[in-house]
Scaffold this active site. Structure first.
Site, PDB file in Angstrom:
ATOM      1  CE1 TYR A  56      -3.057  -3.005   0.341  1.00 39.57           C
ATOM      2  CE2 TYR A  56      -3.643  -2.289   2.535  1.00 39.57           C
ATOM      3  CZ  TYR A  56      -3.795  -3.158   1.485  1.00 39.57           C
ATOM      4  OH  TYR A  56      -4.702  -4.177   1.592  1.00 39.57           O
ATOM      5  CG  HIS A 114      -1.125  -8.658   0.345  1.00 37.02           C
ATOM      6  ND1 HIS A 114      -0.692  -7.351   0.396  1.00 37.02           N
ATOM      7  CD2 HIS A 114      -2.458  -8.582   0.072  1.00 37.02           C
ATOM      8  CE1 HIS A 114      -1.720  -6.548   0.172  1.00 37.02           C
ATOM      9  NE2 HIS A 114      -2.797  -7.271  -0.031  1.00 37.02           N
TER      10      HIS A 114
HETATM   11  N1  NAP Z   1      -5.839  -8.629   1.580  1.00 41.64           N
HETATM   12  C1  NAP Z   1      -6.153  -8.120   0.412  1.00 41.64           C
HETATM   13  O1  NAP Z   1      -5.790  -8.637  -0.653  1.00 41.64           O
HETATM   14  C2  NAP Z   1      -6.996  -6.876   0.359  1.00 41.64           C
HETATM   15  C3  NAP Z   1      -7.627  -6.513  -0.849  1.00 41.64           C
HETATM   16  C4  NAP Z   1      -8.422  -5.366  -0.854  1.00 41.64           C
HETATM   17  C5  NAP Z   1      -8.556  -4.608   0.296  1.00 41.64           C
HETATM   18  N2  NAP Z   1      -7.908  -4.974   1.467  1.00 41.64           N
HETATM   19  C6  NAP Z   1      -8.040  -4.165   2.714  1.00 41.64           C
HETATM   20  O2  NAP Z   1      -9.421  -3.999   3.002  1.00 41.64           O
HETATM   21  C7  NAP Z   1      -9.717  -2.610   3.099  1.00 41.64           C
HETATM   22  C8  NAP Z   1     -11.149  -2.334   2.683  1.00 41.64           C
HETATM   23  O3  NAP Z   1     -11.429  -2.819   1.390  1.00 41.64           O
HETATM   24  P1  NAP Z   1     -11.619  -1.866   0.128  1.00 41.64           P
HETATM   25  O4  NAP Z   1     -10.833  -0.638   0.334  1.00 41.64           O
HETATM   26  O5  NAP Z   1     -11.339  -2.696  -1.070  1.00 41.64           O
HETATM   27  O6  NAP Z   1     -13.194  -1.585   0.057  1.00 41.64           O
HETATM   28  P2  NAP Z   1     -14.348  -1.081   1.044  1.00 41.64           P
HETATM   29  O7  NAP Z   1     -13.838  -0.733   2.382  1.00 41.64           O
HETATM   30  O8  NAP Z   1     -15.469  -2.067   0.925  1.00 41.64           O
HETATM   31  O9  NAP Z   1     -14.863   0.224   0.279  1.00 41.64           O
HETATM   32  C9  NAP Z   1     -14.131   1.409   0.222  1.00 41.64           C
HETATM   33  C10 NAP Z   1     -14.967   2.376  -0.619  1.00 41.64           C
HETATM   34  O10 NAP Z   1     -16.226   2.593   0.018  1.00 41.64           O
HETATM   35  C11 NAP Z   1     -16.454   3.976   0.230  1.00 41.64           C
HETATM   36  N3  NAP Z   1     -17.083   4.128   1.548  1.00 41.64           N
HETATM   37  C12 NAP Z   1     -16.498   4.010   2.770  1.00 41.64           C
HETATM   38  N4  NAP Z   1     -17.380   4.177   3.762  1.00 41.64           N
HETATM   39  C13 NAP Z   1     -18.572   4.416   3.157  1.00 41.64           C
HETATM   40  C14 NAP Z   1     -19.882   4.675   3.645  1.00 41.64           C
HETATM   41  N5  NAP Z   1     -20.146   4.705   4.949  1.00 41.64           N
HETATM   42  N6  NAP Z   1     -20.876   4.882   2.728  1.00 41.64           N
HETATM   43  C15 NAP Z   1     -20.628   4.842   1.406  1.00 41.64           C
HETATM   44  N7  NAP Z   1     -19.403   4.596   0.877  1.00 41.64           N
HETATM   45  C16 NAP Z   1     -18.380   4.383   1.752  1.00 41.64           C
HETATM   46  C17 NAP Z   1     -15.107   4.640   0.158  1.00 41.64           C
HETATM   47  O11 NAP Z   1     -15.230   5.907  -0.445  1.00 41.64           O
HETATM   48  P3  NAP Z   1     -14.764   7.252   0.336  1.00 41.64           P
HETATM   49  O12 NAP Z   1     -13.272   7.162   0.462  1.00 41.64           O
HETATM   50  O13 NAP Z   1     -15.257   8.302  -0.589  1.00 41.64           O
HETATM   51  O14 NAP Z   1     -15.465   7.220   1.660  1.00 41.64           O
HETATM   52  C18 NAP Z   1     -14.323   3.710  -0.776  1.00 41.64           C
HETATM   53  O15 NAP Z   1     -14.507   4.095  -2.127  1.00 41.64           O
HETATM   54  C19 NAP Z   1      -8.652  -1.965   2.208  1.00 41.64           C
HETATM   55  O16 NAP Z   1      -8.532  -0.591   2.418  1.00 41.64           O
HETATM   56  C20 NAP Z   1      -7.442  -2.775   2.604  1.00 41.64           C
HETATM   57  O17 NAP Z   1      -6.948  -2.333   3.874  1.00 41.64           O
HETATM   58  C21 NAP Z   1      -7.151  -6.108   1.493  1.00 41.64           C
END
Ligand code: NAP
Length: 281
Positions: A56, A114
């Site tokens: 990241y 990861h």
């Molecule tokens: N291990 C892996 O391979 C892997 C893969 C993917 C992700 N991850 C981890 O998991 C975390 C979360 O997953 P993600 O980032 O893919 O997706 P997520 O948390 O499901 O969604 C993030 C998106 O949702 C929006 N959002 C956040 N809160 C909201 C709310 N209350 N209402 C409406 N929209 C909202 C955010 O926009 P705004 O910024 O505009 O609020 C952003 O665009 C990552 O940040 C990372 O740390 C791990």
């Protein structure tokens, strides 16, 4: 996996002696001062778990946010992840040390592989991961994006307990098989993309259920997971949404609502692209 501890200020799940706060802050794509500020604000608001990764490119800022928050180090659960190109044993140890240098921490609470890497024997990588733990660089170790078959292999081959599998998990994806495999082995499930990368917002079913509870569709998506003892790590770049995503523990979904949300899930409901990644099964 032990049930959720209901009486603690920050609800948590327990797995192999680890206590993992049910809510963490995801930090993928958060960079620079904005990242530091969000981590700091999240911790001040009550988050006690932050998820980062060497990939990241924000471990420095995550560490800065942690220090700026004034919250004691031992009250925050910090996870980072090693990228698969560093899975050769010596590389893994070096990569883990580099993570700690960037975070400016002496240890992380959880160090994850990861993604799977079929080019390097899993037993060798797990041996190095266990050594990193024994050397005191990580309190706990685990995996991410492991399938049922890989979980079974990893559990057979590891010398130290694996406390979780961090996987894509939200109302639109049926992950029941991986969740069952984790439970069988006492591992926690950590849900990434728990609001389907924002896709939960505007969903008719989630919005309707939210109306009954005075909650948003995103909160319903998160509550659906935490109510099953699944850890969630939603990401937001907006300070005002930090509070929204934290307010999950003052209401409960009925059994009927849980079933209604479960009906949205599909085996092929993945939204994260796996096509770049070497597949094992
Ligand atoms: N291990 C892996 O391979 C892997 C893969 C993917 C992700 N991850 C981890 O998991 C975390 C979360 O997953 P993600 O980032 O893919 O997706 P997520 O948390 O499901 O969604 C993030 C998106 O949702 C929006 N959002 C956040 N809160 C909201 C709310 N209350 N209402 C409406 N929209 C909202 C955010 O926009 P705004 O910024 O505009 O609020 C952003 O665009 C990552 O940040 C990372 O740390 C791990």
């Amino acid at each position: 996996m032990a049930p959720v501890s209901p009486n603690s200020a920050t609800p948590a799940v327990e797995a192999h002696g680890a206590r993992i706060p049910l809510l963490g802050l995801g930090t993928w794509e958060l960079r620079g001062r904005a990242c530091t500020r969000l981590v700091e604000r999240a911790l001040r608001l009550g988050y006690r778990h932050v998820d980062t990764a060497e990939m990241y490119d924000n471990e420095r800022e995550v560490g800065e946010g942690l220090r700026a928050s004034g919250i004691k180090r031992d009250e925050v659960f910090v996870t980072t992840k090693i990228w698969p190109s560093h899975f050769a044993p010596r590389e893994l140890e070096r990569a883990a040390r580099d993570c700690l240098v960037r975070l400016r921490l002496s240890e992380v609470d959880l160090l994850l592989l990861h993604w799977p890497n079929p080019q390097i024997p899993l037993a060798e990588t797990l041996g190095a991961l266990a050594k990193v733990k024994r050397d005191g660089l990580a309190r706990h170790i685990g995996v991410s994006n492991f399938t049922v078959a890989l979980i079974e292999q990893a559990v057979r081959e590891t010398s130290e307990p694996l406390i979780c599998d961090q996987i894509e998990c939200h109302p639109y994806l049926d992950q029941s098989k991986v969740i069952a495999a984790c439970r069988k082995h006492g591992m926690a499930v950590v849900a990434y993309s728990p609001i389907a990368r924002g896709g939960a917002q505007g969903d008719a079913v989630l919005e309707q259920i939210g109306l009954a509870h005075g909650k948003s569709a995103a909160q319903i998506s998160l509550r659906y997971l935490v109510q099953q003892g699944i850890v969630v790590i939603p990401r937001t770049s907006k300070v005002q949404r930090l509070e929204e995503n934290l307010a999950l523990f003052d209401f409960a979904l009925t059994e009927g609502e849980m079933l209604e949300i479960r009906a949205l899930s599909q085996r092929k409901g993945r939204i994260v692209d796996w096509s770049w990644s070497p597949q094992w099964d």
